[in-house]
Design an enzyme around this catalytic site. Structure first.
Site, PDB file in Angstrom:
ATOM      1  N   LYS A 102      -0.882  -7.937  -2.844  1.00 23.11           N
ATOM      2  CA  LYS A 102      -2.275  -7.535  -2.685  1.00 23.11           C
ATOM      3  C   LYS A 102      -2.286  -6.021  -2.731  1.00 23.11           C
ATOM      4  CE  LYS A 102      -5.950  -7.316   0.697  1.00 23.11           C
ATOM      5  NZ  LYS A 102      -6.735  -7.946   1.723  1.00 23.11           N
ATOM      6  N   TYR A 127       0.823  -1.198   0.000  1.00 23.52           N
ATOM      7  CA  TYR A 127       0.000   0.000   0.000  1.00 23.52           C
ATOM      8  C   TYR A 127       0.870   1.267   0.000  1.00 23.52           C
ATOM      9  CZ  TYR A 127      -4.040  -3.027   1.151  1.00 23.52           C
ATOM     10  OH  TYR A 127      -5.031  -3.979   1.119  1.00 23.52           O
TER      11      TYR A 127
HETATM   12  P1  FBP Z   1     -11.307  -4.951   2.377  1.00 24.28           P
HETATM   13  O1  FBP Z   1     -11.625  -5.861   1.212  1.00 24.28           O
HETATM   14  O2  FBP Z   1     -12.349  -5.009   3.447  1.00 24.28           O
HETATM   15  O3  FBP Z   1     -10.988  -3.568   1.904  1.00 24.28           O
HETATM   16  O4  FBP Z   1      -9.990  -5.525   3.054  1.00 24.28           O
HETATM   17  C1  FBP Z   1      -8.773  -5.439   2.393  1.00 24.28           C
HETATM   18  C2  FBP Z   1      -7.710  -4.912   3.322  1.00 24.28           C
HETATM   19  O5  FBP Z   1      -6.431  -4.982   2.725  1.00 24.28           O
HETATM   20  C3  FBP Z   1      -7.669  -5.622   4.659  1.00 24.28           C
HETATM   21  O6  FBP Z   1      -6.926  -6.805   4.587  1.00 24.28           O
HETATM   22  C4  FBP Z   1      -7.131  -4.571   5.550  1.00 24.28           C
HETATM   23  O7  FBP Z   1      -7.569  -4.669   6.842  1.00 24.28           O
HETATM   24  C5  FBP Z   1      -7.682  -3.317   4.977  1.00 24.28           C
HETATM   25  O8  FBP Z   1      -7.955  -3.556   3.622  1.00 24.28           O
HETATM   26  C6  FBP Z   1      -6.733  -2.172   5.149  1.00 24.28           C
HETATM   27  O9  FBP Z   1      -7.270  -1.066   4.538  1.00 24.28           O
HETATM   28  P2  FBP Z   1      -6.782   0.396   4.851  1.00 24.28           P
HETATM   29  O10 FBP Z   1      -5.355   0.299   5.305  1.00 24.28           O
HETATM   30  O11 FBP Z   1      -6.953   1.120   3.560  1.00 24.28           O
HETATM   31  O12 FBP Z   1      -7.677   0.904   5.922  1.00 24.28           O
END
Ligand code: FBP
Length: 256
Positions: A175, A144
């Protein structure tokens, strides 16, 4: 070569993510039903997911049921709450050894590329990747782009960068988030080379809209999806899972 057996169906992946209790907190994401890890495990099993993502605490406390379910376990090794501000860092809370002790089929690890603390997460990743690969366990990175320097985390540039970092540091699967432009995702998938790409679900959308995203994601060449809220916040999680299976494992989608 890592072992993908059980984690893929016809080379494609559909994972159910449930680390949001730590990442976002119960108040934000959960209701009376989906606050219970066993409710989620039941969806993963009956919805025929290729993997369920849990943190260490849930694995320890619900291990009997997880084992009995036979849903492949993806053991998340780090996390953070949403209560801290500033440059993000995901703290390591478990090791590859912990994951193996609980029969995990893969490990998950978040890296916030662009954060001031990026190098620390990449260094921890190096050890995790080496230990996992010694046991032929795939490493899935939640890649991310985040922090002061990142203006748009799902731009063409950032999606491709996240994917490419995954390839370069040795992740088996990345991911990442999808910004809604199929061509941009196609470029990100190309940039990932032989590292597989799966896409997160994001906040809950209307069912049709979410499934349209899934279709685009698969058309762009991704290996699948790793989704949480759009499934277990749905009124009918098993129906969404069924529709997703049709798209993700369907015959007409080009393979990566
Ligand atoms: P979702 O499909 O509910 O968005 O989950 C994906 C995910 O990567 C989770 O594994 C993680 O908890 C969350 O999104 C983190 O999202 P962010 O850091 O954007 O709040």
């Amino acid at each position: 070569m890592v072992n993908w057996k059980k984690l893929l169906t016809k080379g494609k992946a559909m994972y159910l993510a449930y680390d949001q209790g730590l990442e976002h907190g119960p108040e934000h994401d959960f209701n009376d039903k989906n606050v219970d890890p066993l409710f989620i495990l039941d969806i993963a099993k009956r919805g025929k997911f290729n993997g369920i993502v849990f943190h260490k605490g849930i694995v320890e406390k619900y291990f009997d049921e997880i084992k009995k379910s036979k849903v492949p376990l993806i053991f998340k090794l780090n996390g953070k709450t949403k209560l801290v501000s500033g440059e993000p860092i995901s703290a390591q809370i478990a090791t590859v050894k912990d994951a193996l002790n609980y029969g995990a089929k893969a490990v998950g690890f978040t890296i916030y590329i662009g954060s001031e603390h990026e190098s620390k997460m990449i260094e921890q990743f190096e050890i995790i990747q080496r230990e996992s690969h010694a046991k032929k366990i795939p490493v899935i990175t939640w890649m991310y782009p985040r922090g002061e320097k990142v203006k748009d985390d799902t731009s063409r540039e950032m999606m491709a960068y996240a994917a490419r970092v995954g390839l370069e540091i040795g992740a088996d699967m990345v991911k990442m988030k999808y910004g809604g432009n199929e061509k941009d995702l196609e470029w990100a998938v190309k940039s990932a080379g032989r590292t597989k790409v799966v896409i997160a679900g994001g906040t809950k959308k209307e069912g049709k809209e979410f499934l349209k995203d899934v279709m685009e994601i698969m058309k762009a060449g991704a290996s699948g999806i790793a989704v949480g809220r759009n499934v277990w916040q749905s009124k009918d999680p098993l129906r969404i899972a069924r529709e997703m299976r049709r798209i993700v494992f369907g015959k007409n989608i080009p393979t990566q």
